[in-house]
Design an enzyme around this catalytic site. Structure first.
Site, mmCIF file in Angstrom:
data_model
loop_
_atom_site.group_PDB
_atom_site.id
_atom_site.type_symbol
_atom_site.label_atom_id
_atom_site.label_comp_id
_atom_site.label_asym_id
_atom_site.label_seq_id
_atom_site.Cartn_x
_atom_site.Cartn_y
_atom_site.Cartn_z
ATOM 1 N N GLU A 1 1.215 -0.990 -0.001
ATOM 2 C CA GLU A 1 -0.246 0.129 -0.076
ATOM 3 C C GLU A 1 1.062 1.604 -0.240
ATOM 4 O OE1 GLU A 1 -3.535 -0.060 3.051
ATOM 5 O OE2 GLU A 1 -3.810 -1.795 2.242
ATOM 6 N N GLU B 1 -5.342 -8.715 1.500
ATOM 7 C CA GLU B 1 -5.795 -8.655 2.367
ATOM 8 C C GLU B 1 -6.865 -8.408 2.438
ATOM 9 O OE1 GLU B 1 -4.267 -5.164 5.048
ATOM 10 O OE2 GLU B 1 -1.979 -5.360 4.253
HETATM 11 C C1 PNW Z 1 -4.386 -1.293 5.555
HETATM 12 N N1 PNW Z 1 -7.317 4.366 4.486
HETATM 13 O O1 PNW Z 1 -4.294 -0.397 6.491
HETATM 14 C C2 PNW Z 1 -2.984 -2.893 6.100
HETATM 15 O O2 PNW Z 1 -1.886 -2.992 5.306
HETATM 16 C C3 PNW Z 1 -2.931 -3.393 7.184
HETATM 17 O O3 PNW Z 1 -1.710 -3.014 7.740
HETATM 18 C C4 PNW Z 1 -4.091 -2.576 8.086
HETATM 19 O O4 PNW Z 1 -3.619 -2.696 9.608
HETATM 20 C C5 PNW Z 1 -5.586 -3.159 7.890
HETATM 21 O O5 PNW Z 1 -5.510 -1.886 5.866
HETATM 22 C C6 PNW Z 1 -6.838 -2.547 8.636
HETATM 23 O O6 PNW Z 1 -6.403 -0.865 8.557
HETATM 24 C C7 PNW Z 1 -5.073 0.943 5.877
HETATM 25 O O7 PNW Z 1 -6.511 4.960 5.774
HETATM 26 C C8 PNW Z 1 -4.630 1.622 6.446
HETATM 27 O O8 PNW Z 1 -7.491 4.167 3.749
HETATM 28 C C9 PNW Z 1 -6.066 3.333 5.954
HETATM 29 C C10 PNW Z 1 -6.438 2.875 5.203
HETATM 30 C C11 PNW Z 1 -5.788 2.131 3.903
HETATM 31 C C12 PNW Z 1 -5.610 0.615 4.239
#
Ligand code: PNW
Length: 455
Positions: A161, A361
């Site tokens: 990401e 994921e």
């Molecule tokens: C992903 N947003 O994080 C990550 O790859 C993981 O490490 C994380 O624990 C998981 O999703 C759940 O949050 C994100 O704000 C965090 O758009 C924030 C965002 C997207 C993905």
């Protein structure tokens, strides 16, 4: 059953979220150590100092994976653990080497991510991702890992990401290193793309020739008013997807951000480097995003904090509104919308027909409670997983080439700015004792894997 031969059933984690042992065996601090130790940056001031203590409990965790029946495990390597001060740390590498061996002994394919957000703090102090040299440091690190583990890793993922790293880290500042500067965000995005391309070249040269090479994105699945969709799609999706697949940066993105930067940080040859061959594209999906163009008059709507006054991670989209969506939400406040996963996969297939995909994921946070009988009845998580697996399978039946599915996450863990408050695990972690306990969803996932589908 319609899932292809060799489909990978997995679970995912990330180093800083699970390992703990922050000061052991010469590990150096990362930007998340520095950020989480800064008052006010994470909920309750939580840090990854101990996390789930996976660094000490990894054998137990691999045993649980074997019991679950997963055929692949997606984990990340902590850059500051294996290369503190820029030199190889044998003890750090040994940890991952033992982990990989244990996975293979249990018939579990290791899917290794090189960067899941834990930049060595010393590199942030030298400028971080807005500094071009960071991409070269990353390629050196990739080359070392390919030599150390490349004989055994099934799939390499360079970055997890990069949108989050660039724009939550440098443009809105809600993630480490907590900078709020739109141009730093764009520059970081380019250097992350470049880092991927440079690292990919090193991995191909040194890893086993049968290994697959990938990057994981979090494509925002957008709905709403077309001009708002176009703008967000440019700065959140195509800014990565287009250069990665050889199309270079989208002209509309350069136009939308022209008042901020002339993109002078992109040098001749960079786009060619970024377009390294991809064997598979990892995609993370949690929820869709609904957008409108702001009328300039009404009070700004906003689905969450960063959209209310704080700096936006969506650089150049200041006139876009992110709308609340009706229906059920998870404990993250994210809408539950399985159809969005199917639509996203179909959209990627339409735009990139030859690119194999993998859902790296998918999962949900809920306020799990341990019942008096010790059971965790997380029926809401089971429903989420079941509906999303069904949506993925519909996409596969329509002809989308999906190679695997990884539940986020194997274990409850450090959920970044939300600390330990939000639990995504199939397996519950008691943070006072480190004790693991299977939730109902873990039992359900085991059954789903053994029957080869959600139902
Ligand atoms: C992903 N947003 O994080 C990550 O790859 C993981 O490490 C994380 O624990 C998981 O999703 C759940 O949050 C994100 O704000 C965090 O758009 C924030 C965002 C997207 C993905």
């Amino acid at each position: 059953m319609s899932l292809p031969e060799g489909f990978l059933w997995g679970a995912a984690t990330a180093a800083y979220q699970i390992e703990g042992a922050a000061n052991e065996d010469r590990r150096a601090p990362s930007i998340w150590d520095a950020f989480s130790r800064t008052p006010g940056k994470t909920l309750n001031g939580d840090t990854g100092d101990v996390a789930t203590d996976h660094y000490h409990r990894w054998r137990e965790d691999v045993a649980a994976m074997a019991e679950l029946g997963i055929s692949a495990y997606r984990f990340s390597i902590s850059w500051p653990r294996v290369m503190p001060g820029g030199a190889l740390n044998r003890k750090g590498v040994d940890f991952y080497s033992r982990l990989v061996d244990a996975l293979l002994e249990n018939g579990i394919a290791p899917v290794a991510t090189l960067y899941h957000w834990d930049l060595p703090q010393e590199l942030e102090e030298a400028g971080g991702w807005p500094e071009r040299a960071t991409a070269h440091r990353f390629a050196e690190y990739a080359a070392r890992m390919a030599r150390a583990l490349g004989d055994r890793v099934h799939t390499w993922t360079t970055l997890n990401e990069p949108w989050c790293s660039a724009f939550l880290g440098y443009a809105s500042g809600v993630h480490a290193p907590g900078r709020a500067d739109p141009v730093a965000g764009l520059t970081a995005a380019h250097h992350l793309n470049l880092a991927h391309g440079l690292a990919s070249r090193e991995l191909r040269a040194a890893a086993d020739p049968s290994a697959r090479h990938s990057i994981t994105l979090n494509p925002h699945h957008l709905r709403g008013e077309p001009e708002a969709v176009r703008r967000v799609d440019a700065v959140a999706n195509r800014i990565f997807l287009d250069p990665l697949t050889g199309r270079g940066y989208p002209p509309d993105l350069l136009e939308d951000t022209a008042a901020l930067t002339d993109w002078g940080f992109v040098q001749d040859g960079d786009e060619k480097t970024i377009a390294a061959p991809l064997d598979v594209l990892g995609v993370n999906y949690y929820a869709p995003t609904l957008v409108h163009t702001w009328d300039g008059v009404s009070p700004r709507a906003g689905a969450d904090g960063h959209k209310r006054g704080a700096a936006t991670p969506f650089v150049g989209c200041e006139d876009v509104e992110f709308a609340e969506q009706p229906g059920p939400h998870t404990a993250m406040g994210w809408p539950v919308d399985a159809a969005g996963l199917e639509e996203m996969l179909l959209g990627l297939r339409r735009d990139h027909p030859a690119l194999p995909l993998m859902v790296t994921e998918n999962g949900a946070a809920y306020a799990d409670a341990v019942g008096p009988d010790g059971r965790i009845r997380d029926g809401d998580r089971i429903a989420y997983l079941r509906d999303h697996l069904a949506a993925m399978r519909r996409a596969v039946e329509t002809g989308v080439d999906v190679r695997g599915y990884f539940a986020w996450s194997l274990l409850d863990n450090f959920e970044w700015a939300y600390g330990y408050d939000r639990r995504f695990g199939l397996i519950h972690v008691d943070y006072a004792t480190g004790e693991r306990r299977w939730k109902d969803s873990a039992h359900w996932y085991k059954e789903a894997i053994s029957r080869g589908g959600p139902a």
